[in-house]
Design a protein around this motif. Structure first.
Motif, PDB file in Angstrom:
ATOM      1  N   TRP A 266      43.997  48.938  17.555  1.00  0.00           N
ATOM      2  CA  TRP A 266      43.872  50.313  17.511  1.00  0.00           C
ATOM      3  C   TRP A 266      42.645  51.330  18.047  1.00  0.00           C
ATOM      4  N   ARG A 267      41.356  50.290  18.468  1.00  0.00           N
ATOM      5  CA  ARG A 267      40.476  51.459  19.446  1.00  0.00           C
ATOM      6  C   ARG A 267      41.407  51.447  21.443  1.00  0.00           C
ATOM      7  N   THR A 268      42.058  50.284  21.710  1.00  0.00           N
ATOM      8  CA  THR A 268      43.071  50.973  22.763  1.00  0.00           C
ATOM      9  C   THR A 268      43.975  51.835  23.009  1.00  0.00           C
TER      10      THR A 268
ATOM     11  N   GLY B 280      36.585  45.825  10.748  1.00  0.00           N
ATOM     12  CA  GLY B 280      35.264  44.552  10.287  1.00  0.00           C
ATOM     13  C   GLY B 280      34.273  45.279  11.230  1.00  0.00           C
ATOM     14  N   PRO B 281      33.271  44.854  11.637  1.00  0.00           N
ATOM     15  CA  PRO B 281      31.925  45.385  12.204  1.00  0.00           C
ATOM     16  C   PRO B 281      32.272  45.358  13.221  1.00  0.00           C
ATOM     17  N   ARG B 282      31.874  46.612  14.326  1.00  0.00           N
ATOM     18  CA  ARG B 282      32.237  46.678  15.413  1.00  0.00           C
ATOM     19  C   ARG B 282      31.967  46.225  16.823  1.00  0.00           C
TER      20      ARG B 282
ATOM     21  N   VAL C 122      35.489  52.684  15.179  1.00  0.00           N
ATOM     22  CA  VAL C 122      36.639  51.667  14.746  1.00  0.00           C
ATOM     23  C   VAL C 122      35.762  52.136  13.284  1.00  0.00           C
ATOM     24  N   PRO C 123      37.631  51.972  13.045  1.00  0.00           N
ATOM     25  CA  PRO C 123      37.099  52.016  10.848  1.00  0.00           C
ATOM     26  C   PRO C 123      37.466  50.725  10.663  1.00  0.00           C
TER      27      PRO C 123
END
Length: 80
Positions: free
Chosen positions: A31-33, A47-49, A42-43
């Motif tokens: 998602w981030r990429t 999970g934790p970023r 990042v949502p």
């Protein structure tokens, strides 16, 4: 039932169960990429970023020869 069977573990691994699957973390990296946003965006469902980024960083350090490794040096080309 054998008397010793009661004393043996039931086959479950000891310790804490994983809260997040590796798949969720990988989806967070994807998602981030794809969105090209900062890691802080990042949502939470991925999970934790910090964990998502840690998995990304560890994967990019060990990537074989694709240029993503910090120690990667391209081979010199010969001129003919």
């Amino acid at each position: 039932m054998d008397p010793l069977e009661r004393l043996l573990p039931s086959g479950r691994k000891p310790g804490r169960l994983p809260i997040l699957t590796r798949r969720q973390l990988i989806d967070g990296i994807r998602w981030r990429t794809r969105t090209r946003t900062p890691w802080r965006d990042v949502p939470q469902r991925y999970g934790p970023r910090a964990r998502v980024y840690d998995l990304f960083r560890r994967g990019s350090e060990t990537a074989p020869g694709d240029g993503s490794s910090p120690n990667y040096r391209p081979k010199p080309t010969r001129r003919t």
